[in-house]
Design a protein around this motif. Structure first.
Motif, PDB file in Angstrom:
ATOM      1  N   PRO A   8       0.834  -1.208   0.000  1.00 54.26           N
ATOM      2  CA  PRO A   8       0.000   0.000   0.000  1.00 54.26           C
ATOM      3  C   PRO A   8       0.865   1.253   0.000  1.00 54.26           C
ATOM      4  O   PRO A   8       1.946   1.299   0.602  1.00 54.26           O
ATOM      5  CB  PRO A   8      -0.789  -0.124   1.305  1.00 54.26           C
ATOM      6  N   LYS A  11      -0.611   7.198   0.473  1.00 53.84           N
ATOM      7  CA  LYS A  11      -1.870   7.914   0.286  1.00 53.84           C
ATOM      8  C   LYS A  11      -3.092   7.003   0.316  1.00 53.84           C
ATOM      9  O   LYS A  11      -4.216   7.483   0.186  1.00 53.84           O
ATOM     10  CB  LYS A  11      -1.839   8.655  -1.063  1.00 53.84           C
ATOM     11  N   SER A  12      -2.869   5.696   0.467  1.00 54.93           N
ATOM     12  CA  SER A  12      -4.009   4.776   0.412  1.00 54.93           C
ATOM     13  C   SER A  12      -4.882   4.872   1.650  1.00 54.93           C
ATOM     14  O   SER A  12      -6.027   4.426   1.636  1.00 54.93           O
ATOM     15  CB  SER A  12      -3.506   3.333   0.254  1.00 54.93           C
ATOM     16  N   THR A  13      -4.368   5.388   2.739  1.00 60.47           N
ATOM     17  CA  THR A  13      -5.159   5.512   3.966  1.00 60.47           C
ATOM     18  C   THR A  13      -5.872   6.852   4.078  1.00 60.47           C
ATOM     19  O   THR A  13      -6.588   7.081   5.053  1.00 60.47           O
ATOM     20  CB  THR A  13      -4.242   5.347   5.191  1.00 60.47           C
ATOM     21  N   PRO A  15      -8.710   9.680   3.335  1.00 62.18           N
ATOM     22  CA  PRO A  15     -10.141   9.593   2.984  1.00 62.18           C
ATOM     23  C   PRO A  15     -10.435  10.299   1.663  1.00 62.18           C
ATOM     24  O   PRO A  15     -10.913  11.435   1.633  1.00 62.18           O
ATOM     25  CB  PRO A  15     -10.818  10.283   4.174  1.00 62.18           C
ATOM     26  N   LEU A  27     -11.529   2.685  -4.045  1.00 64.92           N
ATOM     27  CA  LEU A  27     -10.749   3.408  -3.053  1.00 64.92           C
ATOM     28  C   LEU A  27     -11.036   2.907  -1.640  1.00 64.92           C
ATOM     29  O   LEU A  27     -10.135   2.786  -0.803  1.00 64.92           O
ATOM     30  CB  LEU A  27     -11.027   4.906  -3.154  1.00 64.92           C
ATOM     31  N   HIS A  28     -12.281   2.578  -1.390  1.00 62.90           N
ATOM     32  CA  HIS A  28     -12.643   2.069  -0.060  1.00 62.90           C
ATOM     33  C   HIS A  28     -11.978   0.714   0.192  1.00 62.90           C
ATOM     34  O   HIS A  28     -11.444   0.472   1.291  1.00 62.90           O
ATOM     35  CB  HIS A  28     -14.155   1.954   0.063  1.00 62.90           C
ATOM     36  N   THR A  30      -9.239  -0.448  -1.259  1.00 63.39           N
ATOM     37  CA  THR A  30      -7.789  -0.239  -1.139  1.00 63.39           C
ATOM     38  C   THR A  30      -7.420   0.325   0.230  1.00 63.39           C
ATOM     39  O   THR A  30      -6.444  -0.107   0.861  1.00 63.39           O
ATOM     40  CB  THR A  30      -7.317   0.716  -2.247  1.00 63.39           C
ATOM     41  N   ARG A  31      -8.203   1.281   0.692  1.00 61.48           N
ATOM     42  CA  ARG A  31      -7.927   1.875   1.998  1.00 61.48           C
ATOM     43  C   ARG A  31      -8.120   0.844   3.118  1.00 61.48           C
ATOM     44  O   ARG A  31      -7.336   0.794   4.079  1.00 61.48           O
ATOM     45  CB  ARG A  31      -8.839   3.075   2.220  1.00 61.48           C
ATOM     46  N   LYS A  32      -9.122  -0.001   2.988  1.00 59.17           N
ATOM     47  CA  LYS A  32      -9.359  -1.016   4.011  1.00 59.17           C
ATOM     48  C   LYS A  32      -8.226  -2.047   4.049  1.00 59.17           C
ATOM     49  O   LYS A  32      -7.768  -2.453   5.130  1.00 59.17           O
ATOM     50  CB  LYS A  32     -10.695  -1.709   3.744  1.00 59.17           C
ATOM     51  N   ALA A  34      -5.141  -1.511   3.148  1.00 55.92           N
ATOM     52  CA  ALA A  34      -3.958  -0.850   3.690  1.00 55.92           C
ATOM     53  C   ALA A  34      -4.009  -0.755   5.207  1.00 55.92           C
ATOM     54  O   ALA A  34      -3.015  -0.994   5.904  1.00 55.92           O
ATOM     55  CB  ALA A  34      -3.816   0.540   3.071  1.00 55.92           C
ATOM     56  N   LEU A  35      -5.173  -0.419   5.755  1.00 57.51           N
ATOM     57  CA  LEU A  35      -5.310  -0.340   7.205  1.00 57.51           C
ATOM     58  C   LEU A  35      -5.149  -1.706   7.862  1.00 57.51           C
ATOM     59  O   LEU A  35      -4.502  -1.838   8.904  1.00 57.51           O
ATOM     60  CB  LEU A  35      -6.660   0.273   7.559  1.00 57.51           C
TER      61      LEU A  35
END
Length: 422
Positions: A8, A11-13, A15, A27-28, A30-32, A34-35
């Motif tokens: 990741p 910038k993936s985290t 919003p 995006l959601h 990818t962000r999930k 990464a977290l």
């Protein structure tokens, strides 16, 4: 460790917001991911560090205490006499410990003054921090009940201490005003054998549920309360209470219903009150409990747990008056009334002591260590039912006579969620 295929970006985290629905979903996701990978790396890193230094794990577990309403409970700051204390959230046990500490301190100061009068080579020594022999003698003269043998296992402090040992004929734990206000619930002489009259509201259909209460309360009788062609008059609660008192009943229990389900219960302490009103929820009959047993006619033991305020002590004394003081241990039955967040959970069990099987663990104390002397014994519980939850709504003065009567305490008078009444 994190997956090597998915790396990741920084910038993936963040919003991100976009008007495109499909891109917003990607995006959601990818962000999930990464977290999740960041948290997983953090857990593995912390595990490696704790394996090298176990003290870090102990410190983390010691500080990892969840925040609950019970842990956030607040008390009213009151010193001295609290009056009747029905609307005050005060820990009676804490006040008792403070008074005991003050008495011990006063006794220690008197002993210190008497020591100063006599010639002593160690004048600078504090009377409360004396030699071992002197401290033992002081403990034996001032508070002999607190001295315990050396081989006794240390017991940790319970978050919800039981008041079964403190609810007795001694009224010093509560204020004298509370005992003077309700002398029948705080007797100075042994009370008579309880005898309870159980009935229902008018035109009720809860005949089976009321009959189950006769198996719960010893020496109780159920009389239906209905108006029919043979009896066109409906008797009031005051008339029924007078009828019951003339026949040596000590309490009157009225079961209320709504949509053919128990929704409330009123307990009148005879002959002159007070009248307690509770709401009922989560009523479950014994036959619907998996693995239930059949109750017998033996007088059960009574456990009253976590009644800490003056109102809690008053409620506990009410339930204590419904059960005989001397249980029949041959029946091995116990009724538990546990208070938590002003909800009273009622359960009835039968207990048995048996030998420990091969795969079972030993009995563990509050400190997490095995209790000595009972290594080969296990205790089993079988619920008998019925089970339900009570919540106090109001306490009326005297015998209930309808709306507008004088009340001693009403619920929902304090809007603070972290302050409890029992």
């Amino acid at each position: 460790m994190a997956s090597k295929k998915f790396k990741p970006s920084a910038k993936s985290t963040l919003p991100f917001k976009t008007g495109n629905k499909e891109r917003r979903q990607k995006l959601h996701i990818t962000r999930k991911k990464a977290l999740d990978n960041t948290r997983r790396d953090e857990r593995f890193r912390r595990r490696r560090e704790e394996d090298k230094d176990p003290s870090l794990r102990e410190e983390r577990l010691r500080q990892n205490i969840p925040l609950t309403l019970e842990s956030k409970r607040v008390w009213d700051d009151m010193d001295g006499d609290i009056g009747d204390g029905l609307g005050v959230s005060v820990d009676v046990e804490r006040l008792k410990r403070q008074k005991l500490a003050e008495d011990v301190q006063e006794n220690g100061e008197d002993h210190h003054i008497s020591d100063e009068e006599q010639p002593d080579s160690e004048d600078d020594r504090d009377s409360m921090i004396d030699s071992p022999s002197d401290s033992d003698s002081n403990a034996s003269t001032s508070i002999p009940a607190t001295r315990s043998p050396k081989n006794r296992t240390a017991r940790a402090a319970s978050p919800t201490p039981s008041t079964i040992n403190s609810i007795n004929l001694n009224t010093t734990l509560t204020s004298s005003a509370l005992a003077d206000r309700f002398p029948t619930l705080f007797p100075t002489t042994p009370p008579p054998v309880p005898k309870t009259l159980i009935t229902t509201s008018l035109h009720s259909t809860l005949h089976h549920q009321a009959s189950l209460l006769t198996t719960l309360f010893p020496h109780s009788v159920y009389i239906p309360r209905s108006r029919n062609r043979h009896n066109s008059r409906s008797y009031s609660i005051r008339e029924i209470a007078s009828f019951a008192h003339n026949r040596n009943y000590t309490a009157l229990v009225v079961l209320k219903e709504d949509q053919k389900k128990p929704t409330g219960i009123t307990i009148v302490h005879l002959p002159s009150g007070p009248t307690f009103t509770f709401s009922i929820s989560n009523w479950v009959e014994g036959k619907k409990i998996p693995g239930h047993g059949r109750p017998t006619e033996h007088t059960p033991e009574l456990i009253l747990n976590n009644f800490r305020t003056p109102l809690g002590h008053l409620t506990a004394h009410l339930f204590r008056s419904l059960f005989p003081a001397q249980p029949e241990f041959a029946g091995r039955q116990v009724v538990t009334l546990h208070n938590q967040r002003d909800y009273i959970f009622l359960r009835r069990h039968r207990y048995v002591f048996r030998e420990k099987k091969g795969g079972e663990r030993n009995v563990v104390g509050p400190d997490g260590k095995d209790v000595g002397g009972v290594e080969g014994i296990r205790a089993g519980l079988q619920e008998l039912g019925p089970r339900f939850t009570l919540k106090p709504r109001r306490i009326d003065k005297g015998v209930q006579s309808g709306r507008g009567q004088e009340w001693e305490w009403k619920g929902k008078m304090d809007k603070q969620r972290t302050k409890f009444q029992l």
